[in-house]
Design a protein around this motif. Sequence first.
Motif, PDB file in Angstrom:
ATOM      1  N   ASN A  25       0.804  -1.226   0.000  1.00  0.00           N
ATOM      2  CA  ASN A  25       0.000   0.000   0.000  1.00  0.00           C
ATOM      3  C   ASN A  25       0.838   1.277   0.000  1.00  0.00           C
ATOM      4  OD1 ASN A  25      -2.123  -1.734   0.122  1.00  0.00           O
ATOM      5  ND2 ASN A  25      -2.756  -1.215   2.215  1.00  0.00           N
ATOM      6  N   LEU A  26       2.142   1.145   0.007  1.00  0.00           N
ATOM      7  CA  LEU A  26       2.995   2.322   0.029  1.00  0.00           C
ATOM      8  C   LEU A  26       2.941   3.056  -1.301  1.00  0.00           C
ATOM      9  CD1 LEU A  26       6.281   1.254   1.862  1.00  0.00           C
ATOM     10  CD2 LEU A  26       4.467   2.722   2.693  1.00  0.00           C
ATOM     11  N   PRO A  27       2.981   4.414  -1.236  1.00  0.00           N
ATOM     12  CA  PRO A  27       3.062   5.171  -2.497  1.00  0.00           C
ATOM     13  C   PRO A  27       4.358   4.836  -3.230  1.00  0.00           C
ATOM     14  CG  PRO A  27       2.465   6.602  -0.647  1.00  0.00           C
ATOM     15  CD  PRO A  27       2.847   5.285  -0.067  1.00  0.00           C
ATOM     16  N   GLU A  28       4.336   4.941  -4.538  1.00  0.00           N
ATOM     17  CA  GLU A  28       5.511   4.629  -5.340  1.00  0.00           C
ATOM     18  C   GLU A  28       6.635   5.619  -5.042  1.00  0.00           C
ATOM     19  OE1 GLU A  28       6.758   3.999 -10.043  1.00  0.00           O
ATOM     20  OE2 GLU A  28       4.686   4.488  -9.475  1.00  0.00           O
ATOM     21  N   GLY A  29       7.829   5.092  -4.873  1.00  0.00           N
ATOM     22  CA  GLY A  29       8.991   5.925  -4.592  1.00  0.00           C
ATOM     23  C   GLY A  29       9.228   6.202  -3.121  1.00  0.00           C
ATOM     24  N   LYS A  30       8.322   5.737  -2.249  1.00  0.00           N
ATOM     25  CA  LYS A  30       8.495   5.969  -0.809  1.00  0.00           C
ATOM     26  C   LYS A  30       9.571   5.033  -0.274  1.00  0.00           C
ATOM     27  CE  LYS A  30       6.561   8.191   2.780  1.00  0.00           C
ATOM     28  NZ  LYS A  30       6.294   9.631   2.849  1.00  0.00           N
ATOM     29  N   LYS A  31      10.560   5.590   0.434  1.00  0.00           N
ATOM     30  CA  LYS A  31      11.639   4.782   0.977  1.00  0.00           C
ATOM     31  C   LYS A  31      11.204   4.091   2.259  1.00  0.00           C
ATOM     32  CE  LYS A  31      15.646   7.388  -0.743  1.00  0.00           C
ATOM     33  NZ  LYS A  31      16.835   8.181  -0.344  1.00  0.00           N
ATOM     34  N   VAL A  32      11.712   2.901   2.453  1.00  0.00           N
ATOM     35  CA  VAL A  32      11.505   2.181   3.707  1.00  0.00           C
ATOM     36  C   VAL A  32      12.843   2.132   4.431  1.00  0.00           C
ATOM     37  CG1 VAL A  32      10.787   0.036   4.805  1.00  0.00           C
ATOM     38  CG2 VAL A  32       9.655   0.802   2.705  1.00  0.00           C
ATOM     39  N   LEU A  33      12.922   2.822   5.549  1.00  0.00           N
ATOM     40  CA  LEU A  33      14.154   2.858   6.318  1.00  0.00           C
ATOM     41  C   LEU A  33      14.195   1.714   7.320  1.00  0.00           C
ATOM     42  CD1 LEU A  33      14.372   6.690   7.104  1.00  0.00           C
ATOM     43  CD2 LEU A  33      15.389   5.440   5.198  1.00  0.00           C
ATOM     44  N   PRO A  34      15.358   1.126   7.541  1.00  0.00           N
ATOM     45  CA  PRO A  34      15.451   0.040   8.518  1.00  0.00           C
ATOM     46  C   PRO A  34      15.165   0.549   9.930  1.00  0.00           C
ATOM     47  CG  PRO A  34      17.395   0.107   7.089  1.00  0.00           C
ATOM     48  CD  PRO A  34      16.641   1.370   6.851  1.00  0.00           C
ATOM     49  N   ALA A  35      14.497  -0.252  10.717  1.00  0.00           N
ATOM     50  CA  ALA A  35      14.254   0.064  12.122  1.00  0.00           C
ATOM     51  C   ALA A  35      15.428  -0.439  12.960  1.00  0.00           C
ATOM     52  CB  ALA A  35      12.952  -0.563  12.602  1.00  0.00           C
ATOM     53  N   VAL A  36      15.766   0.324  13.975  1.00  0.00           N
ATOM     54  CA  VAL A  36      16.875  -0.022  14.865  1.00  0.00           C
ATOM     55  C   VAL A  36      16.380   0.057  16.306  1.00  0.00           C
ATOM     56  CG1 VAL A  36      19.200   0.590  15.640  1.00  0.00           C
ATOM     57  CG2 VAL A  36      18.568   0.899  13.241  1.00  0.00           C
ATOM     58  N   ILE A  37      16.676  -0.967  17.096  1.00  0.00           N
ATOM     59  CA  ILE A  37      16.349  -0.942  18.521  1.00  0.00           C
ATOM     60  C   ILE A  37      17.599  -0.511  19.273  1.00  0.00           C
ATOM     61  CG2 ILE A  37      15.522  -2.262  20.497  1.00  0.00           C
ATOM     62  CD1 ILE A  37      13.457  -1.870  18.329  1.00  0.00           C
ATOM     63  N   PHE A  77      16.942   0.294  32.543  1.00  0.00           N
ATOM     64  CA  PHE A  77      17.223  -0.276  31.230  1.00  0.00           C
ATOM     65  C   PHE A  77      16.224   0.292  30.233  1.00  0.00           C
ATOM     66  CE2 PHE A  77      18.804  -3.169  34.400  1.00  0.00           C
ATOM     67  CZ  PHE A  77      20.016  -3.592  33.892  1.00  0.00           C
ATOM     68  N   ILE A  78      16.740   0.892  29.185  1.00  0.00           N
ATOM     69  CA  ILE A  78      15.906   1.603  28.220  1.00  0.00           C
ATOM     70  C   ILE A  78      16.095   0.982  26.837  1.00  0.00           C
ATOM     71  CG2 ILE A  78      15.434   3.834  27.135  1.00  0.00           C
ATOM     72  CD1 ILE A  78      16.570   5.166  29.615  1.00  0.00           C
ATOM     73  N   ALA A  79      14.988   0.748  26.154  1.00  0.00           N
ATOM     74  CA  ALA A  79      15.012   0.298  24.754  1.00  0.00           C
ATOM     75  C   ALA A  79      14.162   1.260  23.939  1.00  0.00           C
ATOM     76  CB  ALA A  79      14.495  -1.126  24.632  1.00  0.00           C
ATOM     77  N   ARG A  80      14.703   1.787  22.864  1.00  0.00           N
ATOM     78  CA  ARG A  80      13.989   2.774  22.055  1.00  0.00           C
ATOM     79  C   ARG A  80      14.079   2.392  20.591  1.00  0.00           C
ATOM     80  NH1 ARG A  80      15.525   8.658  23.386  1.00  0.00           N
ATOM     81  NH2 ARG A  80      13.762   8.454  24.794  1.00  0.00           N
ATOM     82  N   MET A  81      12.953   2.467  19.912  1.00  0.00           N
ATOM     83  CA  MET A  81      12.928   2.163  18.483  1.00  0.00           C
ATOM     84  C   MET A  81      13.318   3.418  17.699  1.00  0.00           C
ATOM     85  SD  MET A  81      10.017   0.310  16.163  1.00  0.00           S
ATOM     86  CE  MET A  81       8.783   1.598  16.323  1.00  0.00           C
ATOM     87  N   CYS A  82      14.306   3.274  16.846  1.00  0.00           N
ATOM     88  CA  CYS A  82      14.805   4.390  16.045  1.00  0.00           C
ATOM     89  C   CYS A  82      14.793   4.004  14.571  1.00  0.00           C
ATOM     90  CB  CYS A  82      16.232   4.760  16.465  1.00  0.00           C
ATOM     91  SG  CYS A  82      16.449   5.048  18.228  1.00  0.00           S
ATOM     92  N   ALA A  83      15.042   4.987  13.741  1.00  0.00           N
ATOM     93  CA  ALA A  83      15.153   4.754  12.299  1.00  0.00           C
ATOM     94  C   ALA A  83      16.611   4.885  11.881  1.00  0.00           C
ATOM     95  CB  ALA A  83      14.299   5.743  11.525  1.00  0.00           C
ATOM     96  N   ASN A  84      17.019   4.074  10.938  1.00  0.00           N
ATOM     97  CA  ASN A  84      18.356   4.183  10.360  1.00  0.00           C
ATOM     98  C   ASN A  84      18.271   5.102   9.147  1.00  0.00           C
ATOM     99  OD1 ASN A  84      20.852   3.903   9.202  1.00  0.00           O
ATOM    100  ND2 ASN A  84      20.881   1.676   9.244  1.00  0.00           N
ATOM    101  N   GLY A  85      18.648   6.383   9.383  1.00  0.00           N
ATOM    102  CA  GLY A  85      18.490   7.385   8.325  1.00  0.00           C
ATOM    103  C   GLY A  85      19.693   7.533   7.426  1.00  0.00           C
ATOM    104  N   SER A  86      20.573   6.536   7.390  1.00  0.00           N
ATOM    105  CA  SER A  86      21.788   6.667   6.585  1.00  0.00           C
ATOM    106  C   SER A  86      21.493   6.770   5.084  1.00  0.00           C
ATOM    107  CB  SER A  86      22.719   5.479   6.852  1.00  0.00           C
ATOM    108  OG  SER A  86      22.070   4.250   6.535  1.00  0.00           O
ATOM    109  N   LYS A  87      20.328   6.297   4.652  1.00  0.00           N
ATOM    110  CA  LYS A  87      19.987   6.353   3.233  1.00  0.00           C
ATOM    111  C   LYS A  87      19.269   7.643   2.843  1.00  0.00           C
ATOM    112  CE  LYS A  87      19.623   1.316   2.651  1.00  0.00           C
ATOM    113  NZ  LYS A  87      18.747   0.200   2.239  1.00  0.00           N
ATOM    114  N   GLN A  88      18.955   8.494   3.801  1.00  0.00           N
ATOM    115  CA  GLN A  88      18.271   9.748   3.485  1.00  0.00           C
ATOM    116  C   GLN A  88      19.219  10.710   2.772  1.00  0.00           C
ATOM    117  OE1 GLN A  88      16.785  10.422   7.636  1.00  0.00           O
ATOM    118  NE2 GLN A  88      14.857  10.857   6.588  1.00  0.00           N
ATOM    119  N   GLN A  89      18.686  11.425   1.799  1.00  0.00           N
ATOM    120  CA  GLN A  89      19.482  12.365   1.005  1.00  0.00           C
ATOM    121  C   GLN A  89      18.936  13.780   1.187  1.00  0.00           C
ATOM    122  OE1 GLN A  89      19.429  11.024  -3.045  1.00  0.00           O
ATOM    123  NE2 GLN A  89      20.547   9.134  -2.609  1.00  0.00           N
ATOM    124  N   GLN A  90      19.869  14.722   1.435  1.00  0.00           N
ATOM    125  CA  GLN A  90      19.458  16.107   1.624  1.00  0.00           C
ATOM    126  C   GLN A  90      18.891  16.666   0.328  1.00  0.00           C
ATOM    127  OE1 GLN A  90      22.506  18.651   3.179  1.00  0.00           O
ATOM    128  NE2 GLN A  90      21.121  20.366   3.561  1.00  0.00           N
TER     129      GLN A  90
END
Length: 581
Positions: free
Chosen positions: A7-19, A33-46
Amino acid sequence: MPTPIENLPEGKKVLPAVISTKIKKKGENIYQFIARMCANGSKQQQGIDFEFSYSPTAGMAPIRITLATAASFDWILAVIDIVNCFQSTLIPPEERLVISMPPFYRKWFQEKYPEVKWEHSPSNKYVLEVINGIQGDKGIGRRWYLLLKALLLDFGFVCCVLEPSLFIYDHRDEKMILNTSTDDFLCAFNSQPLFNRLCDKMRTMFDITTKEGTRLSYLNLDIIQTEHGVSYDQTDHIRRKIINKYFPHEKIAESKLKPVHTPFRTDSDHEKELAEQLPASKDELKLLEQRYGDSYGTILGEIMHVEVVSRFELSYAMRRLGQFTHGPTEAAFAGLYRVLRFLATHPHRPVMYPRRKFDGFDEIRADFDPPKFKSIQVPRTPCTIADSDHARDTLQRKSHHCVVSLLNGVIVHNRVQQQRAIALHSTHSEIIGSLAATKETNYLQDIYTHIGHPAVNIFPFPLYLDSQPCIDALEANTTTTRVKHIAVPIKYIHEKIAAGRIKLHWIDTTLNLADSGTKPNPSPTLTRHYDYLIGVRFYPPAGSTHHELLQLDTFVTSPYTKAKASTADKVPDGPICSESP
């Protein structure tokens, strides 16, 4: 809610999730003890996925000016912490991130929300659309700052142009200085109702916690405010992050670790080793890292953090040893280890801002064999002292200059740099150092002006130099054959003098507090300079609450420092250098 990947729009990037996991110490043998879900934004382009990533954070000069101002005018210090600031930032639907579904998320979601029906995915692959901000998104820091700035401007604050993380509130008789560092805010104010109204304003949008009282924690600074003044230090950070890491089995109190009283060796043999040794090979580098506890860059970075924030006596050593980051040598590793030993045996060096007004003068004094001494009167209002060496570095032959700025007799700004080109003579290096001092002074002037600082003599700003030929060349605005190759810096400084921005004064080299930032001075000189800069003479008396909270019983100074002359010894028979702007 998980969404089918189809269902994602065409061209929408899927970034890896990181715990991301973290352990926070909450007390004696109490940990969170803390666990937080983050996004791996290394593929994002300015320009495609985000526009800007820059988010201003508080600089140390505005923070120290805030502490000094609060101490002088009996203002109140407090800290505001916003809980999950990035998650408080709403993202427009068309700009929302999509991240992959982390392991066990599906099981957790179905157990927590059993009534929610999932849309079927033919490939059985699901992703998550992030409605709020999330760590790892390269653009979220900027979004958060713009949201915070809009809130503060609506409240009545004015943003500083030079330091966008610094905000000033000045209405009628209510004043506040606010330093922002992402979600942590250091506030200095003269009205408790003003602080309460600001907290109420923030609670309409965020969850916040506040810290008030005698002892505060801001970033990794320990701040104490009492009737004696305001102090800050990084002692706990130094012990946890440096001493416990590199000296875990040493019992320093029992003198099992040999103390050193200067961070950089003063002998010529060390200079020769740094200049002549070749960079370590791959195998040698591995052995050196095992011997000294970590990689060269890691050790250097950990020390540089405390040097920039609170341990100014390390500045020269860091500039010299930082040259070997690209090719560490055994001598450079040994130099870093000496700095670590210096911190381990001198971990506690608080900076103390006194509770007194800015009017009057302070005495910088150097005692020799009684009754001989030298002294100079410097204003308690803002002033700058600068110095440059000439080709002390035998490897590159480049000079270093040091700029220190004082407010109420205590340091608020420090900058040590290696000059870019080799100076032809000492006057050349002094003029380049004066150029750097002029730029730093203009920067501080603009901050004081924005704050609306009530201290006088900001224009012209006193600038102290220990080279009379340099002062003569700058004030004369001439380009003789000796200095014609640096005519542009001379012209720039002379324009600032003519415009009334700065005024040059001569100071004896013995009294120049910036001297220890340009060369490896012996322990008595180094200690005398930095004891004055950090305000040791203003330390609270024994038995006071501030003295106990500051744990001054653990304060260690150099055994080579001469004892202070008694009042009876301070007779004006020696040479006196007295000058006031």
